[in-house]
Design a protein around this motif. Structure first.
Motif, PDB file in Angstrom:
ATOM      1  N   ILE A  26      42.387  94.202  52.449  1.00 52.21           N
ATOM      2  CA  ILE A  26      42.958  93.065  51.735  1.00 52.21           C
ATOM      3  C   ILE A  26      42.237  92.923  50.389  1.00 52.21           C
ATOM      4  N   PRO A  27      42.984  92.716  49.317  1.00 55.11           N
ATOM      5  CA  PRO A  27      42.342  92.557  48.005  1.00 55.11           C
ATOM      6  C   PRO A  27      41.281  91.467  48.011  1.00 55.11           C
ATOM      7  N   THR A  31      34.185  93.877  52.554  1.00 55.04           N
ATOM      8  CA  THR A  31      33.656  94.685  53.650  1.00 55.04           C
ATOM      9  C   THR A  31      34.789  95.331  54.441  1.00 55.04           C
ATOM     10  N   VAL A  32      34.606  96.603  54.755  1.00 53.97           N
ATOM     11  CA  VAL A  32      35.579  97.371  55.535  1.00 53.97           C
ATOM     12  C   VAL A  32      34.887  97.918  56.779  1.00 53.97           C
ATOM     13  N   TYR A  33      35.582  97.867  57.892  1.00 54.11           N
ATOM     14  CA  TYR A  33      35.043  98.349  59.166  1.00 54.11           C
ATOM     15  C   TYR A  33      36.027  99.344  59.784  1.00 54.11           C
ATOM     16  N   TRP A  34      35.477 100.300  60.505  1.00 55.78           N
ATOM     17  CA  TRP A  34      36.305 101.214  61.290  1.00 55.78           C
ATOM     18  C   TRP A  34      35.939 101.071  62.760  1.00 55.78           C
ATOM     19  N   TYR A  35      36.968 100.974  63.600  1.00 52.54           N
ATOM     20  CA  TYR A  35      36.792 100.872  65.038  1.00 52.54           C
ATOM     21  C   TYR A  35      37.653 101.920  65.732  1.00 52.54           C
ATOM     22  N   PHE A  45      32.780  99.961  67.527  1.00 56.03           N
ATOM     23  CA  PHE A  45      32.448 100.014  66.111  1.00 56.03           C
ATOM     24  C   PHE A  45      31.987 101.408  65.714  1.00 56.03           C
ATOM     25  N   LEU A  46      32.533 101.915  64.623  1.00 53.79           N
ATOM     26  CA  LEU A  46      32.134 103.225  64.111  1.00 53.79           C
ATOM     27  C   LEU A  46      31.225 103.094  62.885  1.00 53.79           C
ATOM     28  N   ILE A  47      31.732 102.431  61.845  1.00 55.09           N
ATOM     29  CA  ILE A  47      31.007 102.391  60.587  1.00 55.09           C
ATOM     30  C   ILE A  47      31.579 101.273  59.714  1.00 55.09           C
ATOM     31  N   SER A  48      30.753 100.780  58.792  1.00 52.65           N
ATOM     32  CA  SER A  48      31.233  99.739  57.881  1.00 52.65           C
ATOM     33  C   SER A  48      30.706  99.976  56.473  1.00 52.65           C
ATOM     34  N   PHE A  49      31.402  99.381  55.521  1.00 54.76           N
ATOM     35  CA  PHE A  49      31.034  99.480  54.106  1.00 54.76           C
ATOM     36  C   PHE A  49      31.081  98.089  53.492  1.00 54.76           C
ATOM     37  N   TYR A  50      30.046  97.779  52.719  1.00 51.85           N
ATOM     38  CA  TYR A  50      30.019  96.532  51.964  1.00 51.85           C
ATOM     39  C   TYR A  50      29.950  96.894  50.499  1.00 51.85           C
ATOM     40  N   GLU A  51      30.919  96.456  49.742  1.00 52.92           N
ATOM     41  CA  GLU A  51      30.975  96.770  48.312  1.00 52.92           C
ATOM     42  C   GLU A  51      30.768  98.271  48.063  1.00 52.92           C
ATOM     43  N   LYS A  52      31.490  99.073  48.828  1.00 51.85           N
ATOM     44  CA  LYS A  52      31.549 100.533  48.671  1.00 51.85           C
ATOM     45  C   LYS A  52      30.298 101.271  49.127  1.00 51.85           C
ATOM     46  N   MET A  53      29.322 100.543  49.663  1.00 50.06           N
ATOM     47  CA  MET A  53      28.130 101.203  50.191  1.00 50.06           C
ATOM     48  C   MET A  53      28.137 101.080  51.703  1.00 50.06           C
ATOM     49  N   GLN A  54      27.736 102.144  52.397  1.00 50.36           N
ATOM     50  CA  GLN A  54      27.669 102.069  53.853  1.00 50.36           C
ATOM     51  C   GLN A  54      26.693 100.976  54.264  1.00 50.36           C
ATOM     52  N   SER A  55      27.141 100.064  55.127  1.00 52.82           N
ATOM     53  CA  SER A  55      26.302  98.928  55.483  1.00 52.82           C
ATOM     54  C   SER A  55      25.816  98.983  56.916  1.00 52.82           C
ATOM     55  N   ASP A  56      26.549  99.658  57.805  1.00 56.09           N
ATOM     56  CA  ASP A  56      26.139  99.725  59.193  1.00 56.09           C
ATOM     57  C   ASP A  56      26.815 100.935  59.841  1.00 56.09           C
ATOM     58  N   SER A  93      39.093  94.452  57.513  1.00 57.80           N
ATOM     59  CA  SER A  93      38.350  94.015  56.339  1.00 57.80           C
ATOM     60  C   SER A  93      38.017  92.534  56.480  1.00 57.80           C
ATOM     61  N   SER A  94      36.995  92.133  55.766  1.00 59.40           N
ATOM     62  CA  SER A  94      36.597  90.724  55.772  1.00 59.40           C
ATOM     63  C   SER A  94      35.900  90.408  54.464  1.00 59.40           C
ATOM     64  N   SER A  95      35.718  89.108  54.248  1.00 59.56           N
ATOM     65  CA  SER A  95      34.988  88.662  53.077  1.00 59.56           C
ATOM     66  C   SER A  95      33.694  88.032  53.554  1.00 59.56           C
ATOM     67  N   GLU A  96      32.577  88.621  53.189  1.00 55.85           N
ATOM     68  CA  GLU A  96      31.293  88.086  53.606  1.00 55.85           C
ATOM     69  C   GLU A  96      31.040  86.707  53.034  1.00 55.85           C
ATOM     70  N   ARG A  97      31.682  86.456  51.909  1.00 53.93           N
ATOM     71  CA  ARG A  97      31.460  85.175  51.249  1.00 53.93           C
ATOM     72  C   ARG A  97      32.253  84.062  51.920  1.00 53.93           C
ATOM     73  N   LYS A  98      33.234  84.434  52.722  1.00 51.97           N
ATOM     74  CA  LYS A  98      34.064  83.423  53.380  1.00 51.97           C
ATOM     75  C   LYS A  98      34.132  83.763  54.851  1.00 51.97           C
ATOM     76  N   ASN A  99      32.992  83.727  55.514  1.00 52.02           N
ATOM     77  CA  ASN A  99      32.957  84.234  56.885  1.00 52.02           C
ATOM     78  C   ASN A  99      33.448  83.208  57.898  1.00 52.02           C
ATOM     79  N   ASN A 100      34.511  82.478  57.573  1.00 51.21           N
ATOM     80  CA  ASN A 100      35.133  81.612  58.558  1.00 51.21           C
ATOM     81  C   ASN A 100      36.458  82.160  59.027  1.00 51.21           C
ATOM     82  N   TYR A 101      36.858  83.271  58.506  1.00 46.76           N
ATOM     83  CA  TYR A 101      38.203  83.758  58.755  1.00 46.76           C
ATOM     84  C   TYR A 101      38.250  85.025  59.578  1.00 46.76           C
ATOM     85  N   GLY A 102      37.135  85.469  60.075  1.00 43.87           N
ATOM     86  CA  GLY A 102      37.143  86.632  60.937  1.00 43.87           C
ATOM     87  C   GLY A 102      37.550  87.890  60.206  1.00 43.87           C
ATOM     88  N   TYR A 103      37.812  88.889  60.986  1.00 44.77           N
ATOM     89  CA  TYR A 103      38.273  90.162  60.455  1.00 44.77           C
ATOM     90  C   TYR A 103      39.789  90.188  60.444  1.00 44.77           C
TER      91      TYR A 103
END
Lengths: 114, 111
Positions: A26-27, A31-35, A45-56, A93-103
């Motif tokens: 979503i624009p 954060t993007v996650y793969w499951y 959970f496989l892998i995630s990216f925050y602002e284009k960098m691998q985060s977990d 995908s999710s927004s870390e800045r608005k973490n009330n809306y889940g994935y």
């Protein structure tokens, strides 16, 4: 409203082949996650990216790799495919800045390895 | 190791009744807990998020409770309808934001 777009919806590959799954988050989601979800199982959970960098990193095989590009879309690359890789692969995908809306999850890619 | 348990058996309930689903966890101190709905072959759909310092959250016919002492969350659907039939997943998240899902409970609402 725009959702998470995944392609392809279905993919059939033979053993030892490679596969590339794509995800368009979503624009303005940062954060993007793969499951991976096997039949009758919970999403793993496989892998995630925050602002284009691998985060977990989770239980992702070494045969798999992923990256997030400058336009924020992400790709999951899977090589030397095995029968056990057959599953539904979800991107979220999710927004870390608005973490009330889940994935927000995409509709998934169903990978079948034959 | 971390474990998230949900009733593996399907929950069958009559239309109009309240459905209550349970999520128990061990070896985990989540910052928040989320509930998702998943239909066969589809991606999970976010329903509610509740933080560790919140006891209860409501949204329309849905209610979630979170007891960090008991390490348990209850998910209630009041006035259940056949359209509520689906698998419901609880998921726990920490400060790293990665979600870990439970195995889900299948809810079947009959007329």
């Amino acid at each position: 409203a725009a959702g998470v777009i995944q392609s392809p919806r279905h993919l059939i590959k033979e053993k030892r082949e490679t596969a590339t799954l794509k995800c368009y988050p979503i624009p303005r989601h940062d954060t993007v996650y793969w499951y991976q979800q096997g039949p009758g199982q919970d999403p793993q959970f496989l892998i995630s990216f925050y602002e284009k960098m691998q985060s977990d990193k989770g239980s992702i095989p070494d045969r798999f790799s992923a990256q997030q590009f400058s336009d924020y879309h992400s790709e999951l690359n899977m090589s030397s495919l095995e029968l056990g890789d057959s599953a539904l692969y979800f991107c979220a995908s999710s927004s870390e800045r608005k973490n009330n809306y889940g994935y927000t999850f995409g509709s998934g890619t169903r990978l079948t390895v034959v | 190791s971390q474990k998230i348990e949900q009733n593996s058996e399907a929950l069958n309930i009559q239309e109009g009744k309240t459905a209550t689903l349970t999520c128990n966890y061990t070896n985990y101190s989540p910052a928040y807990l989320q509930w998702y709905r998943q239909d066969p072959g589809r991606g999970p759909v976010f329903l509610l998020l509740i933080r560790e310092n919140e006891k209860e959250k409501r949204k329309e016919r849905l209610k979630v409770t979170f007891d960090t002492t008991l390490k348990q969350s209850l998910f209630h659907i009041t006035a259940s309808q056949p359209a509520d039939s689906a698998t419901y997943l609880c998921a726990l998240g920490g400060t790293a934001s990665k979600l870990t899902f439970g195995t889900g409970t299948r809810l079947q609402v009959t007329l």
